[in-house]
Design a protein around this motif. Structure first.
Motif, PDB file in Angstrom:
ATOM      1  N   LEU A   6       0.926  -1.154   0.083  1.00 49.07           N
ATOM      2  CA  LEU A   6      -0.013  -0.005   0.071  1.00 49.07           C
ATOM      3  C   LEU A   6       0.805   1.174   0.279  1.00 49.07           C
ATOM      4  O   LEU A   6       0.594   2.168  -0.873  1.00 49.07           O
ATOM      5  CB  LEU A   6      -0.954  -0.009   1.221  1.00 49.07           C
ATOM      6  CG  LEU A   6      -1.991   1.345   1.325  1.00 49.07           C
ATOM      7  CD1 LEU A   6      -2.594   1.589   0.319  1.00 49.07           C
ATOM      8  CD2 LEU A   6      -2.703   1.158   2.783  1.00 49.07           C
ATOM      9  N   PHE A   7       1.629   1.362   0.891  1.00 49.68           N
ATOM     10  CA  PHE A   7       2.829   2.416   0.960  1.00 49.68           C
ATOM     11  C   PHE A   7       3.648   2.548  -0.254  1.00 49.68           C
ATOM     12  O   PHE A   7       4.058   3.766  -0.562  1.00 49.68           O
ATOM     13  CB  PHE A   7       3.615   2.306   2.091  1.00 49.68           C
ATOM     14  CG  PHE A   7       2.978   2.859   3.700  1.00 49.68           C
ATOM     15  CD1 PHE A   7       1.850   3.049   3.266  1.00 49.68           C
ATOM     16  CD2 PHE A   7       3.714   2.835   4.505  1.00 49.68           C
ATOM     17  CE1 PHE A   7       0.965   3.471   4.563  1.00 49.68           C
ATOM     18  CE2 PHE A   7       3.147   3.005   5.816  1.00 49.68           C
ATOM     19  CZ  PHE A   7       1.648   3.318   5.885  1.00 49.68           C
ATOM     20  N   GLY A   8       3.788   1.343  -0.991  1.00 49.04           N
ATOM     21  CA  GLY A   8       4.618   1.587  -2.062  1.00 49.04           C
ATOM     22  C   GLY A   8       3.563   2.180  -3.366  1.00 49.04           C
ATOM     23  O   GLY A   8       4.383   2.577  -4.360  1.00 49.04           O
ATOM     24  N   VAL A   9       2.536   1.688  -3.272  1.00 47.73           N
ATOM     25  CA  VAL A   9       1.593   2.140  -4.518  1.00 47.73           C
ATOM     26  C   VAL A   9       1.070   3.546  -4.234  1.00 47.73           C
ATOM     27  O   VAL A   9       0.784   4.371  -5.210  1.00 47.73           O
ATOM     28  CB  VAL A   9       0.522   1.144  -5.048  1.00 47.73           C
ATOM     29  CG1 VAL A   9       1.168   0.068  -5.378  1.00 47.73           C
ATOM     30  CG2 VAL A   9      -0.531   0.936  -3.802  1.00 47.73           C
ATOM     31  N   LEU A  10       0.931   4.015  -3.073  1.00 51.93           N
ATOM     32  CA  LEU A  10       0.362   5.251  -2.721  1.00 51.93           C
ATOM     33  C   LEU A  10       0.986   6.579  -3.285  1.00 51.93           C
ATOM     34  O   LEU A  10       0.305   7.280  -3.799  1.00 51.93           O
ATOM     35  CB  LEU A  10       0.304   5.417  -1.141  1.00 51.93           C
ATOM     36  CG  LEU A  10      -0.930   5.040  -0.393  1.00 51.93           C
ATOM     37  CD1 LEU A  10      -0.711   5.340   1.205  1.00 51.93           C
ATOM     38  CD2 LEU A  10      -2.141   5.571  -0.721  1.00 51.93           C
ATOM     39  N   PRO A  11       2.430   6.443  -3.387  1.00 53.51           N
ATOM     40  CA  PRO A  11       2.886   7.616  -4.113  1.00 53.51           C
ATOM     41  C   PRO A  11       2.486   7.639  -5.624  1.00 53.51           C
ATOM     42  O   PRO A  11       2.422   8.929  -6.120  1.00 53.51           O
ATOM     43  CB  PRO A  11       4.584   7.569  -4.006  1.00 53.51           C
ATOM     44  CG  PRO A  11       4.590   6.543  -2.690  1.00 53.51           C
ATOM     45  CD  PRO A  11       3.288   5.681  -2.586  1.00 53.51           C
ATOM     46  N   SER A 108       1.655  -0.442 -19.104  1.00 52.51           N
ATOM     47  CA  SER A 108       2.862   0.380 -19.421  1.00 52.51           C
ATOM     48  C   SER A 108       2.859   1.433 -18.703  1.00 52.51           C
ATOM     49  O   SER A 108       3.823   1.667 -17.609  1.00 52.51           O
ATOM     50  CB  SER A 108       2.763   0.834 -20.884  1.00 52.51           C
ATOM     51  OG  SER A 108       2.809  -0.216 -21.815  1.00 52.51           O
ATOM     52  N   TYR A 109       1.745   2.401 -18.493  1.00 55.50           N
ATOM     53  CA  TYR A 109       1.831   3.594 -17.703  1.00 55.50           C
ATOM     54  C   TYR A 109       1.620   3.274 -16.259  1.00 55.50           C
ATOM     55  O   TYR A 109       2.165   4.350 -15.494  1.00 55.50           O
ATOM     56  CB  TYR A 109       0.849   4.571 -18.236  1.00 55.50           C
ATOM     57  CG  TYR A 109       1.085   5.355 -19.499  1.00 55.50           C
ATOM     58  CD1 TYR A 109       2.350   4.939 -20.137  1.00 55.50           C
ATOM     59  CD2 TYR A 109       0.695   6.339 -19.924  1.00 55.50           C
ATOM     60  CE1 TYR A 109       2.671   5.516 -21.396  1.00 55.50           C
ATOM     61  CE2 TYR A 109       0.806   7.141 -20.948  1.00 55.50           C
ATOM     62  CZ  TYR A 109       2.094   6.670 -21.724  1.00 55.50           C
ATOM     63  OH  TYR A 109       2.401   7.381 -22.915  1.00 55.50           O
ATOM     64  N   LEU A 110       1.234   2.245 -16.015  1.00 53.17           N
ATOM     65  CA  LEU A 110       0.858   1.933 -14.380  1.00 53.17           C
ATOM     66  C   LEU A 110       1.653   0.572 -14.211  1.00 53.17           C
ATOM     67  O   LEU A 110       2.073   0.665 -12.823  1.00 53.17           O
ATOM     68  CB  LEU A 110      -0.558   2.120 -14.179  1.00 53.17           C
ATOM     69  CG  LEU A 110      -1.101   1.995 -12.610  1.00 53.17           C
ATOM     70  CD1 LEU A 110      -0.579   3.052 -11.944  1.00 53.17           C
ATOM     71  CD2 LEU A 110      -2.603   1.826 -12.477  1.00 53.17           C
ATOM     72  N   GLY A 111       1.479  -0.202 -14.801  1.00 54.17           N
ATOM     73  CA  GLY A 111       1.861  -1.538 -14.254  1.00 54.17           C
ATOM     74  C   GLY A 111       3.540  -1.602 -14.205  1.00 54.17           C
ATOM     75  O   GLY A 111       4.147  -2.207 -13.040  1.00 54.17           O
ATOM     76  N   ILE A 112       4.289  -0.919 -14.992  1.00 54.10           N
ATOM     77  CA  ILE A 112       5.692  -0.822 -14.868  1.00 54.10           C
ATOM     78  C   ILE A 112       6.176   0.110 -13.726  1.00 54.10           C
ATOM     79  O   ILE A 112       6.847  -0.396 -12.816  1.00 54.10           O
ATOM     80  CB  ILE A 112       6.492  -0.193 -15.970  1.00 54.10           C
ATOM     81  CG1 ILE A 112       6.059  -1.211 -17.268  1.00 54.10           C
ATOM     82  CG2 ILE A 112       8.102   0.107 -15.971  1.00 54.10           C
ATOM     83  CD1 ILE A 112       6.755  -0.686 -18.741  1.00 54.10           C
ATOM     84  N   GLY A 117       7.795   0.131  -7.950  1.00 51.86           N
ATOM     85  CA  GLY A 117       7.654   0.761  -6.655  1.00 51.86           C
ATOM     86  C   GLY A 117       7.639  -0.433  -5.639  1.00 51.86           C
ATOM     87  O   GLY A 117       8.052  -0.267  -4.353  1.00 51.86           O
ATOM     88  N   VAL A 118       7.229  -1.511  -6.063  1.00 55.34           N
ATOM     89  CA  VAL A 118       6.670  -2.603  -4.890  1.00 55.34           C
ATOM     90  C   VAL A 118       8.072  -3.403  -4.789  1.00 55.34           C
ATOM     91  O   VAL A 118       8.261  -4.149  -3.857  1.00 55.34           O
ATOM     92  CB  VAL A 118       5.594  -3.330  -5.489  1.00 55.34           C
ATOM     93  CG1 VAL A 118       5.440  -4.484  -4.639  1.00 55.34           C
ATOM     94  CG2 VAL A 118       4.349  -2.396  -5.123  1.00 55.34           C
ATOM     95  N   LEU A 119       8.597  -4.114  -6.118  1.00 52.41           N
ATOM     96  CA  LEU A 119       9.553  -5.053  -6.197  1.00 52.41           C
ATOM     97  C   LEU A 119      10.908  -4.474  -6.097  1.00 52.41           C
ATOM     98  O   LEU A 119      11.845  -5.308  -6.023  1.00 52.41           O
ATOM     99  CB  LEU A 119       9.119  -6.290  -7.356  1.00 52.41           C
ATOM    100  CG  LEU A 119       7.863  -6.810  -7.210  1.00 52.41           C
ATOM    101  CD1 LEU A 119       7.739  -7.748  -8.335  1.00 52.41           C
ATOM    102  CD2 LEU A 119       7.624  -7.500  -6.120  1.00 52.41           C
TER     103      LEU A 119
END
Length: 333
Positions: A6-11, A108-112, A117-119
């Protein structure tokens, strides 16, 4: 794990919100097309070139990752086509659009950015290959399928022909800067080519702009999508009814956010239990991203019925803030 992801994707979502907020300013009224061109033709190719050129490819690309990701995406597409066409009994055009909406994510724009950010950077190569698999399947396969399945596209009224199909494939593969960037990165790392440091520094600067630029662009496009929806009422398909339209929307949203990632988990765990954790996690996260903004353009252009897709884009973007960490908590290795 839930809180970490969650903290990884929030930004990332904060950047999207920043873009959405900026879209209310007149200064940004005409920015989106130019920013989108910059990201797609310069920043994103630089990022993918960078992660491939600096990746450890000694183990190659696991074939299980490629056919597992592709198999889950294709299985999802067939499943949702059958549901929309034969269970809910939608017309061909809306069934095709629904299939695309429930299966094609913003890889592309969100998946990468999500995977990085997470891994972390070590997953960049897997992220690049994952988005390539999804983009090839849907950005090549869907327009071709629509031309074959529909007697004449509702958007253009043109009947399919072999020449148009070849042009569709050529545009999606040969004219795609992302594909060429990954090939260039692969050549650099395979043959151990050392570029001058000023060239590497320039690539690094462009790559650094890819994630924030892409996410900001998504925010700007969401504003446009919301405006479009406010002007257009989603009309039920012939014989569908309002209840059927609501059911179709629910299936599209749940299909993209839950069914496709669960299919990916199932396929990989059943047929590729030894797949490296980085590749497994990248495949799951790539499958779990919300519906691609490009899906609206494709649905509208190829079927003439893109408004339900536009609504699904907004809903899946909002809900993915919770579904992404939840899926990571449950299934990431």
């Amino acid at each position: 794990m839930f809180v970490d992801v969650l903290f990884g994707v929030l930004p990332l979502f904060f950047l999207m919100l920043a873009g959405y907020g900026a879209s209310y300013s007149k200064r940004f009224a005409s920015v989106e097309p130019a920013l989108n061109v910059f990201v797609f033709y310069a920043a994103l190719p630089a990022l993918l070139y960078q992660v491939v050129a600096r990746a450890d490819i000694s183990g190659g690309v696991p074939s299980e990752f490629l056919w597992g990701s592709a198999g889950a995406a294709l299985l999802s597409a067939v499943l949702f086509w059958a549901i929309f066409r034969y269970l809910i009994r939608l017309g061909r055009a809306r069934s095709l659009a629904g299939m695309l909406t429930a299966s094609f994510g913003n890889v592309s724009y969100l998946g990468i950015p999500v995977i990085l950010g997470v891994l972390g950077p070590q997953a960049g190569f897997a992220a690049g290959m994952g988005q390539l698999v999804h983009n090839v399947i849907f950005m090549v396969g869907f327009p071709v399928l629509a031309q074959i399945a529909l007697p004449a596209t509702q958007a253009s009224g043109q009947r399919p022909n072999f020449g148009r199909i070849l042009r569709t494939i050529r545009a999606a593969l040969l004219y795609n800067p992302v594909t060429w960037a990954m090939l260039a990165g692969g050549a650099v790392v395979t043959w151990q080519i050392h570029l001058p440091s000023p060239v590497d520094a320039t690539v690094d600067m462009l790559a650094a702009a890819a994630a924030p630029g892409a996410l900001f662009t998504i925010g700007l496009s969401l504003r446009r999508t919301v405006q479009r929806l406010s002007r257009t009422r989603v009309v039920p398909d012939s014989g569908e009814g309002q209840r059927g339209a609501s059911s179709a929307m629910l299936i599209m949203v749940l299909g993209k956010l839950l069914v496709l990632p669960l299919l990916t988990v199932g396929v990989l765990r059943l047929f590729a239990p030894q797949l490296d954790a980085v590749w497994f996690n990248a495949a799951v996260l790539m499958a779990a991203v919300p519906t691609s903004a490009t899906a609206y353009i494709m649905a509208q252009t190829d079927t003439g019925d893109g408004e339900p897709t536009a609504l699904a884009i907004v809903i899946t973007c909002a809900l993915s803030l919770l579904t992404l960490p939840l899926l990571a908590q449950l299934f990431m290795q």
